[in-house]
Design a protein around this motif. Sequence first.
Motif, PDB file in Angstrom:
ATOM      1  N   GLU A  68       0.830  -1.208   0.000  1.00 39.77           N
ATOM      2  CA  GLU A  68       0.000   0.000   0.000  1.00 39.77           C
ATOM      3  C   GLU A  68       0.866   1.259   0.000  1.00 39.77           C
ATOM      4  OE1 GLU A  68      -3.455   2.152   2.765  1.00 39.77           O
ATOM      5  OE2 GLU A  68      -2.723   0.137   3.252  1.00 39.77           O
ATOM      6  N   GLN A  69       1.930   1.243   0.786  1.00 43.21           N
ATOM      7  CA  GLN A  69       2.810   2.404   0.851  1.00 43.21           C
ATOM      8  C   GLN A  69       3.562   2.597  -0.470  1.00 43.21           C
ATOM      9  OE1 GLN A  69       5.020   1.110   4.250  1.00 43.21           O
ATOM     10  NE2 GLN A  69       3.776   2.273   5.703  1.00 43.21           N
ATOM     11  N   LYS A  70       3.953   1.491  -1.108  1.00 39.59           N
ATOM     12  CA  LYS A  70       4.626   1.599  -2.400  1.00 39.59           C
ATOM     13  C   LYS A  70       3.684   2.177  -3.447  1.00 39.59           C
ATOM     14  CE  LYS A  70       7.060  -1.648  -4.122  1.00 39.59           C
ATOM     15  NZ  LYS A  70       7.513  -2.974  -4.583  1.00 39.59           N
ATOM     16  N   THR A  71       2.436   1.758  -3.409  1.00 40.86           N
ATOM     17  CA  THR A  71       1.451   2.292  -4.360  1.00 40.86           C
ATOM     18  C   THR A  71       1.273   3.786  -4.155  1.00 40.86           C
ATOM     19  OG1 THR A  71       0.290   0.176  -4.470  1.00 40.86           O
ATOM     20  CG2 THR A  71      -0.928   2.145  -5.135  1.00 40.86           C
ATOM     21  N   GLN A  72       1.201   4.189  -2.894  1.00 39.47           N
ATOM     22  CA  GLN A  72       1.045   5.601  -2.586  1.00 39.47           C
ATOM     23  C   GLN A  72       2.254   6.398  -3.073  1.00 39.47           C
ATOM     24  OE1 GLN A  72       0.239   6.325   1.542  1.00 39.47           O
ATOM     25  NE2 GLN A  72       0.228   8.556   1.329  1.00 39.47           N
ATOM     26  N   ALA A  73       3.450   5.851  -2.848  1.00 35.52           N
ATOM     27  CA  ALA A  73       4.660   6.540  -3.300  1.00 35.52           C
ATOM     28  C   ALA A  73       4.722   6.591  -4.823  1.00 35.52           C
ATOM     29  CB  ALA A  73       5.893   5.837  -2.755  1.00 35.52           C
ATOM     30  N   ALA A  74       4.321   5.502  -5.475  1.00 36.23           N
ATOM     31  CA  ALA A  74       4.354   5.460  -6.936  1.00 36.23           C
ATOM     32  C   ALA A  74       3.397   6.478  -7.534  1.00 36.23           C
ATOM     33  CB  ALA A  74       4.010   4.047  -7.417  1.00 36.23           C
ATOM     34  N   ASN A  75       2.235   6.643  -6.912  1.00 36.57           N
ATOM     35  CA  ASN A  75       1.260   7.611  -7.423  1.00 36.57           C
ATOM     36  C   ASN A  75       1.814   9.026  -7.416  1.00 36.57           C
ATOM     37  OD1 ASN A  75      -0.619   5.606  -7.864  1.00 36.57           O
ATOM     38  ND2 ASN A  75      -1.652   5.890  -5.890  1.00 36.57           N
ATOM     39  N   THR A  76       2.676   9.309  -6.445  1.00 34.12           N
ATOM     40  CA  THR A  76       3.283  10.642  -6.367  1.00 34.12           C
ATOM     41  C   THR A  76       4.092  10.940  -7.615  1.00 34.12           C
ATOM     42  OG1 THR A  76       3.421  10.446  -3.960  1.00 34.12           O
ATOM     43  CG2 THR A  76       4.798  12.125  -5.001  1.00 34.12           C
ATOM     44  N   PHE A  77       4.722   9.914  -8.169  1.00 31.15           N
ATOM     45  CA  PHE A  77       5.567  10.104  -9.354  1.00 31.15           C
ATOM     46  C   PHE A  77       4.885   9.600 -10.624  1.00 31.15           C
ATOM     47  CE2 PHE A  77       8.444   9.685  -5.720  1.00 31.15           C
ATOM     48  CZ  PHE A  77       9.194  10.849  -5.850  1.00 31.15           C
ATOM     49  N   HIS A  78       3.593   9.260 -10.512  1.00 30.87           N
ATOM     50  CA  HIS A  78       2.839   8.747 -11.667  1.00 30.87           C
ATOM     51  C   HIS A  78       3.530   7.509 -12.247  1.00 30.87           C
ATOM     52  CE1 HIS A  78       0.594  12.481 -11.396  1.00 30.87           C
ATOM     53  NE2 HIS A  78       1.738  13.161 -11.484  1.00 30.87           N
ATOM     54  N   ALA A  79       3.941   6.633 -11.358  1.00 29.47           N
ATOM     55  CA  ALA A  79       4.642   5.416 -11.770  1.00 29.47           C
ATOM     56  C   ALA A  79       3.856   4.193 -11.319  1.00 29.47           C
ATOM     57  CB  ALA A  79       6.045   5.387 -11.171  1.00 29.47           C
ATOM     58  N   GLU A  80       4.215   3.014 -11.891  1.00 33.22           N
ATOM     59  CA  GLU A  80       3.607   1.763 -11.467  1.00 33.22           C
ATOM     60  C   GLU A  80       4.387   1.218 -10.279  1.00 33.22           C
ATOM     61  OE1 GLU A  80       2.689  -1.146 -14.438  1.00 33.22           O
ATOM     62  OE2 GLU A  80       2.727   0.368 -16.033  1.00 33.22           O
ATOM     63  N   SER A  81       3.691   0.797  -9.232  1.00 35.54           N
ATOM     64  CA  SER A  81       4.334   0.375  -7.994  1.00 35.54           C
ATOM     65  C   SER A  81       5.251  -0.830  -8.187  1.00 35.54           C
ATOM     66  CB  SER A  81       3.287   0.066  -6.925  1.00 35.54           C
ATOM     67  OG  SER A  81       2.434  -0.989  -7.351  1.00 35.54           O
ATOM     68  N   LYS A  82       4.929  -1.706  -9.165  1.00 32.28           N
ATOM     69  CA  LYS A  82       5.757  -2.900  -9.345  1.00 32.28           C
ATOM     70  C   LYS A  82       7.136  -2.565  -9.905  1.00 32.28           C
ATOM     71  CE  LYS A  82       4.027  -4.163 -13.959  1.00 32.28           C
ATOM     72  NZ  LYS A  82       3.388  -5.252 -14.741  1.00 32.28           N
ATOM     73  N   TYR A  83       7.289  -1.350 -10.428  1.00 29.27           N
ATOM     74  CA  TYR A  83       8.589  -0.909 -10.918  1.00 29.27           C
ATOM     75  C   TYR A  83       9.307  -0.020  -9.906  1.00 29.27           C
ATOM     76  CZ  TYR A  83       7.213  -2.680 -15.487  1.00 29.27           C
ATOM     77  OH  TYR A  83       6.814  -3.492 -16.519  1.00 29.27           O
ATOM     78  N   LEU A  84       8.773   0.066  -8.731  1.00 29.65           N
ATOM     79  CA  LEU A  84       9.330   0.941  -7.707  1.00 29.65           C
ATOM     80  C   LEU A  84       9.874   0.115  -6.545  1.00 29.65           C
ATOM     81  CD1 LEU A  84       9.645   3.917  -6.682  1.00 29.65           C
ATOM     82  CD2 LEU A  84       7.445   3.619  -5.538  1.00 29.65           C
ATOM     83  N   SER A  85      11.082   0.437  -6.121  1.00 29.74           N
ATOM     84  CA  SER A  85      11.669  -0.177  -4.945  1.00 29.74           C
ATOM     85  C   SER A  85      11.853   0.914  -3.899  1.00 29.74           C
ATOM     86  CB  SER A  85      13.030  -0.813  -5.291  1.00 29.74           C
ATOM     87  OG  SER A  85      13.640  -1.337  -4.137  1.00 29.74           O
ATOM     88  N   ALA A  86      11.282   0.711  -2.737  1.00 26.26           N
ATOM     89  CA  ALA A  86      11.336   1.755  -1.715  1.00 26.26           C
ATOM     90  C   ALA A  86      11.464   1.136  -0.333  1.00 26.26           C
ATOM     91  CB  ALA A  86      10.080   2.626  -1.782  1.00 26.26           C
ATOM     92  N   GLY A  87      12.151   1.844   0.549  1.00 26.08           N
ATOM     93  CA  GLY A  87      12.334   1.362   1.908  1.00 26.08           C
ATOM     94  C   GLY A  87      12.405   2.518   2.881  1.00 26.08           C
ATOM     95  N   LYS A  88      12.502   2.183   4.155  1.00 24.50           N
ATOM     96  CA  LYS A  88      12.576   3.192   5.196  1.00 24.50           C
ATOM     97  C   LYS A  88      13.665   2.806   6.199  1.00 24.50           C
ATOM     98  CE  LYS A  88       8.822   0.883   7.714  1.00 24.50           C
ATOM     99  NZ  LYS A  88       7.486   1.016   8.312  1.00 24.50           N
ATOM    100  N   LYS A  89      14.271   3.808   6.782  1.00 26.86           N
ATOM    101  CA  LYS A  89      15.291   3.584   7.797  1.00 26.86           C
ATOM    102  C   LYS A  89      14.618   3.646   9.165  1.00 26.86           C
ATOM    103  CE  LYS A  89      19.267   5.631   7.318  1.00 26.86           C
ATOM    104  NZ  LYS A  89      20.345   6.668   7.354  1.00 26.86           N
ATOM    105  N   LEU A  90      14.810   2.594   9.958  1.00 29.81           N
ATOM    106  CA  LEU A  90      14.100   2.496  11.231  1.00 29.81           C
ATOM    107  C   LEU A  90      14.648   3.438  12.294  1.00 29.81           C
ATOM    108  CD1 LEU A  90      13.538  -1.353  11.554  1.00 29.81           C
ATOM    109  CD2 LEU A  90      12.058   0.380  10.519  1.00 29.81           C
ATOM    110  N   ILE A  91      15.969   3.575  12.337  1.00 28.84           N
ATOM    111  CA  ILE A  91      16.574   4.469  13.326  1.00 28.84           C
ATOM    112  C   ILE A  91      17.705   5.254  12.667  1.00 28.84           C
ATOM    113  CG2 ILE A  91      16.019   3.003  15.311  1.00 28.84           C
ATOM    114  CD1 ILE A  91      18.881   1.980  15.276  1.00 28.84           C
TER     115      ILE A  91
END
Length: 313
Positions: free
Chosen positions: A42-65
């Motif tokens: 869900e978060q990848k889809t949301q991020a992809a929408n920001t760039f008008h991209a398809e989520s399956k072509y997007l790799s994204a992560g977060k730093k915990l600390i």
Amino acid sequence: MTTMLDDPPTQAPDPGKHLRSEMAAMRLSYTWFGTRRALSAEQKTQAANTFHAESKYLSAGKKLIDTSDPSFRAVTSVKTQATSYFKGVSLPYPEPGIRLVPQNTLDDIDAKMRGFTEELADAVSELDSRFDDLKFEARDRLGDLYNEADYPPSLEGLFEIAWDFPSVEPPEYLRRLNPKLYEAECDRVKARFDEAVSLAEAAFTEELGRLVEHLSERLTGADDGKPKVFRDSAIENFTEFFDRFQRLNIRSNQDLDEVVESAKSVLGGVRPQQLRDNDRLRSQIASGLSSVQSSLDSLMVDRPRRNILRRSK
């Protein structure tokens, strides 16, 4: 403690056999808490929408600390030191994660590793005391991406150093069960140690080459020909190399031994400040290093042929 390298510097008749009889296989591993997590679908889809991209072509992560926090850096520093120490007292072996250490240094190595374990435990304890604060900071920085489930209740036990000494020899039971297969395994192990000899020679040659190139560039200047400022480590690294070569050299390559001796004669007793203050000495050292570099270049060219000759014996 004396080492296997305190004998007269004669070339070993069978370097692979010598290496096999004098060294032990060692493996260093870590348990390490991962500080990054992949975004949910869900978060990848949301991020992809920001760039008008398809989520399956997007790799994204977060730093915990915040990994730049001093308490976390203290933990990673122990890992860096342990890894550096392990590489400094060992030779490469052609199996992932395994290196070779002198058998008569096992007690010292084990004691040193236990020391790193204690240092790591202290550093993790300090990090754990900061963990709640780090999570609070992460909550502010991650916003809606923050998820409490990503975090363990404590960091104790999530950072560990482990080492063992796996056998790389053919199992004895194989000799009884299948003599032909046992012989094949013996040949395979022999080939591995012959390859380890080549890897050791290459590692020493390449490391010395990097040291010579760096110091030469500092002394003569790479672009404008003017000497550049250099750190004391430019000389100290040679001292460390010569010491490690003395301890771990298996006397498999007389040409390499002679090149290392030449480098020692060029830099023997030279202190960093002397090179800063004495232009004539800088020029002499630079000239000597140029000769060493030429010899190293010849070794690099000749090495494939040496390997072929060794394997054919």
